[in-house]
Design a protein around this motif. Structure first.
Motif, PDB file in Angstrom:
ATOM      1  N   ILE A 159      10.245  -4.879  -7.717  1.00  0.00           N
ATOM      2  CA  ILE A 159      10.650  -5.971  -8.520  1.00  0.00           C
ATOM      3  C   ILE A 159      12.213  -6.119  -8.264  1.00  0.00           C
ATOM      4  O   ILE A 159      12.579  -7.155  -8.241  1.00  0.00           O
ATOM      5  N   ILE A 160      12.689  -5.083  -8.108  1.00  0.00           N
ATOM      6  CA  ILE A 160      13.960  -5.099  -7.523  1.00  0.00           C
ATOM      7  C   ILE A 160      14.323  -5.896  -6.121  1.00  0.00           C
ATOM      8  O   ILE A 160      15.076  -6.621  -6.097  1.00  0.00           O
TER       9      ILE A 160
ATOM     10  N   TYR B 177      15.216  -7.114   3.077  1.00  0.00           N
ATOM     11  CA  TYR B 177      14.814  -6.346   4.112  1.00  0.00           C
ATOM     12  C   TYR B 177      15.658  -4.799   4.197  1.00  0.00           C
ATOM     13  O   TYR B 177      15.333  -3.837   4.181  1.00  0.00           O
ATOM     14  N   ILE B 178      16.911  -5.043   4.183  1.00  0.00           N
ATOM     15  CA  ILE B 178      17.829  -3.889   3.725  1.00  0.00           C
ATOM     16  C   ILE B 178      17.550  -3.208   2.599  1.00  0.00           C
ATOM     17  O   ILE B 178      17.422  -1.916   2.790  1.00  0.00           O
ATOM     18  N   LEU B 179      17.230  -3.731   1.488  1.00  0.00           N
ATOM     19  CA  LEU B 179      16.964  -2.950   0.177  1.00  0.00           C
ATOM     20  C   LEU B 179      15.705  -2.392   0.506  1.00  0.00           C
ATOM     21  O   LEU B 179      15.282  -1.154   0.082  1.00  0.00           O
ATOM     22  N   SER B 180      14.499  -2.981   1.145  1.00  0.00           N
ATOM     23  CA  SER B 180      13.257  -2.302   1.689  1.00  0.00           C
ATOM     24  C   SER B 180      13.351  -1.042   2.423  1.00  0.00           C
ATOM     25  O   SER B 180      12.754  -0.044   2.234  1.00  0.00           O
ATOM     26  N   CYS B 181      14.407  -1.101   3.195  1.00  0.00           N
ATOM     27  CA  CYS B 181      14.740  -0.090   4.311  1.00  0.00           C
ATOM     28  C   CYS B 181      15.310   0.987   3.213  1.00  0.00           C
ATOM     29  O   CYS B 181      14.923   2.352   3.500  1.00  0.00           O
ATOM     30  N   LEU B 182      16.054   0.759   2.376  1.00  0.00           N
ATOM     31  CA  LEU B 182      16.830   1.910   1.310  1.00  0.00           C
ATOM     32  C   LEU B 182      15.546   2.489   0.782  1.00  0.00           C
ATOM     33  O   LEU B 182      15.731   3.632   0.289  1.00  0.00           O
ATOM     34  N   PHE B 183      14.540   1.783   0.254  1.00  0.00           N
ATOM     35  CA  PHE B 183      13.733   2.247  -0.700  1.00  0.00           C
ATOM     36  C   PHE B 183      12.662   2.974   0.002  1.00  0.00           C
ATOM     37  O   PHE B 183      11.503   3.443  -0.549  1.00  0.00           O
TER      38      PHE B 183
ATOM     39  N   ASN C 261       0.672  -1.187  -0.068  1.00  0.00           N
ATOM     40  CA  ASN C 261      -0.148   0.020  -0.108  1.00  0.00           C
ATOM     41  C   ASN C 261       0.764   1.341   0.088  1.00  0.00           C
ATOM     42  O   ASN C 261       0.314   2.484  -0.361  1.00  0.00           O
ATOM     43  N   VAL C 262       2.145   1.100   0.269  1.00  0.00           N
ATOM     44  CA  VAL C 262       2.880   2.397   0.269  1.00  0.00           C
ATOM     45  C   VAL C 262       3.323   2.716  -1.205  1.00  0.00           C
ATOM     46  O   VAL C 262       3.523   2.023  -2.159  1.00  0.00           O
ATOM     47  N   PRO C 263       2.971   4.211  -1.428  1.00  0.00           N
ATOM     48  CA  PRO C 263       3.333   4.661  -2.758  1.00  0.00           C
ATOM     49  C   PRO C 263       5.043   4.543  -3.153  1.00  0.00           C
ATOM     50  O   PRO C 263       5.833   5.302  -2.624  1.00  0.00           O
ATOM     51  N   VAL C 264       5.155   3.658  -4.051  1.00  0.00           N
ATOM     52  CA  VAL C 264       6.495   3.344  -4.558  1.00  0.00           C
ATOM     53  C   VAL C 264       6.496   2.854  -6.099  1.00  0.00           C
ATOM     54  O   VAL C 264       5.551   2.157  -6.370  1.00  0.00           O
ATOM     55  N   GLU C 265       7.584   3.374  -6.616  1.00  0.00           N
ATOM     56  CA  GLU C 265       7.394   2.708  -8.029  1.00  0.00           C
ATOM     57  C   GLU C 265       7.629   1.114  -8.358  1.00  0.00           C
ATOM     58  O   GLU C 265       8.225   0.558  -7.296  1.00  0.00           O
ATOM     59  N   HIS C 266       6.984   0.733  -9.193  1.00  0.00           N
ATOM     60  CA  HIS C 266       6.797  -0.600  -9.531  1.00  0.00           C
ATOM     61  C   HIS C 266       8.042  -1.245  -9.644  1.00  0.00           C
ATOM     62  O   HIS C 266       8.382  -2.482  -9.089  1.00  0.00           O
ATOM     63  N   TYR C 267       9.076  -0.542 -10.198  1.00  0.00           N
ATOM     64  CA  TYR C 267      10.243  -1.336 -10.483  1.00  0.00           C
ATOM     65  C   TYR C 267      11.038  -1.598  -9.250  1.00  0.00           C
ATOM     66  O   TYR C 267      11.935  -2.486  -9.189  1.00  0.00           O
ATOM     67  N   LYS C 268      11.028  -0.591  -8.199  1.00  0.00           N
ATOM     68  CA  LYS C 268      11.704  -0.763  -7.263  1.00  0.00           C
ATOM     69  C   LYS C 268      11.333  -2.299  -6.494  1.00  0.00           C
ATOM     70  O   LYS C 268      11.824  -2.925  -5.746  1.00  0.00           O
TER      71      LYS C 268
END
Length: 422
Positions: A165-166, A199-205, A156-163
């Motif tokens: 997928i990454i 999880y680390i990537l999710s924090c960065l994004f 539900n968080v507004p974030v680009e789709h490509y992020k």
């Protein structure tokens, strides 16, 4: 006299040293199982802290039943992910838990059959041509769920789709790399590794909310949920036990090959199945997912060559203690589903691969008409979503596939492969 006193002192010191080693080795065994253990409740809307508690209790019950002879740890079964998710959506959590309690009694029924007729009765009721396609359906029926999670459809968080997928693909890639190329103890931790990197990537994004973790208390009694018994949910869950039963027999034989002991004779397959049944029913009574023997921990036993059952006792104690740490559950709940989705793509596919491997390993000949019919019908009914609606009860999914495969195997005449004599 002084020599005797010195020897006693050395023995006491050695015992204390081994006790501390067992305690920390037990924590290590729980760490190996942790990722997969909490994954099932997180995917099925059950409480991860309750899953930790029931894994510990289930392991202790198993050890009591098997007289402390089998060095295994019991925890959440992947085979029940789809049935629990369906049950929760259809009847709610309490009714689903009632079905899981009943599923434990099916393990006990199989234990009774083995006690009366010997271990070969399992092979007679559940031959590879039955279990192979059922396990394939368990994995393949979950494929849309895994892909949906990996694409971040429920974020539900507004974030680009490509992020998104990454994140999911990096989580998947990390799990693959660790599972294939890692060495030693790290090779046993592909799921935890994938979750950590994701999880680390999710924090960065910026899609992780830390506030619930900060607000959570350190000490918290797990949110136990107690079962309600509805016959529709019970009838749906009972056939699901087919796949875990076969997995259980394989795990017991695997740990026996590692330790050089035949656990199907001592303490006996009837006792190990009874232990799984008691653990599964106990888990359902408290609100946790079914507990069965765990392949990840068997891998750890193989690597460390530590065959002490008291190590598993300490792993169970650690699990129970950790279940009362409120921040653990809050932290696990903060992991975005997109991270889990990447790992699920591999995990659900691997479940289907196990089913294929059963057919190949046991040389099930699909040119024989009866085998081809059983496998074909089970796959199409399961993946296609066939439903037999009887008004107040609908037979569908893995339950339908399980009953269909067993009935077809019993009624279809056995025949030899046709050969060209010219």
């Amino acid at each position: 006299m002084s020599n005797i006193t010195t020897d006693k002192t050395k023995n006491i010191t050695s015992q204390h040293k081994h006790s501390w080693q067992d305690i920390f080795t037990g924590a290590q065994m729980l760490f190996v199982a942790f990722g997969a253990l909490v994954l099932v409740p997180m995917l099925t809307k059950l409480d991860p802290n309750v899953a930790l508690f029931t894994a510990g209790v289930g392991t202790l019950l198993f050890q009591l039943t098997t007289k402390g002879k089998v060095p295994v740890f019991l925890a959440s079964s992947f085979a029940f992910i789809a049935p629990i998710s369906f049950g929760v959506a259809q009847w709610g959590i309490p009714a689903t838990l009632g079905g899981l309690v009943a599923a434990g009694f099916v393990f006990m029924f199989f234990a009774f059959l083995v006690k009366i007729n010997g271990s070969h009765v399992i092979d007679r009721i559940l031959p590879p041509v039955v279990t192979g396609p059922i396990i394939m359906v368990i994995g393949l029926s979950l494929a849309p769920v895994a892909v949906g999670m990996a694409m971040g459809k429920d974020i539900n968080v507004p974030v680009e789709h490509y992020k998104l997928i990454i994140i999911s693909m990096v989580s998947l890639l990390t799990t693959l790399i660790v599972a294939i190329w890692a060495k030693g103890f790290l090779k046993l931790l592909p799921i935890i590794s994938g979750i950590l990197v994701g999880y680390i990537l999710s924090c960065l994004f910026g899609i992780v909310d830390f506030q619930p973790v900060i607000n959570a208390p350190w000490f918290k009694v797990p949110d136990f949920t107690f079962p309600e018994f509805h016959w529709q949910a019970i009838l749906y869950m009972i056939p699901i036990v087919i796949a875990p039963t076969i997995e259980h027999v394989g795990d017991i034989m695997a740990i026996g090959s590692v330790t050089g002991k035949d656990y199907t004779r001592d303490p006996g397959l009837q006792r190990t199945l009874l232990g799984d049944g008691l653990a599964t029913s106990a888990a359902g009574l408290f609100g946790g997912p079914p507990c069965i023997t765990y392949a990840e921990v068997i891998g750890a036993v193989t690597l460390t060559r530590n065959f002490k059952t008291r190590v598993m006792t300490w792993a169970a104690v650690w699990a129970i203690l950790m279940s009362f740490v409120g921040k653990i559950g809050a932290f696990l709940s903060s992991i975005p589903t997109v991270v889990m989705g990447g790992i699920m793509v591999l995990l659900f596919g691997s479940i289907a691969s196990v089913g294929i491997n059963i057919l190949i390993k046991h040389k099930v000949d699909l040119s024989v008409s009866r085998n081809m019919c059983i496998v074909s019908l089970v796959l199409v009914f399961g993946i296609g979503g066939m439903v037999f609606d009887f008004g107040s009860y609908a037979l569908q999914g893995i339950s339908l596939c399980g009953i269909l495969a067993i009935v077809l195997n019993l009624i279809l005449p056995r025949q030899e492969k046709s050969t060209d004599t010219h």
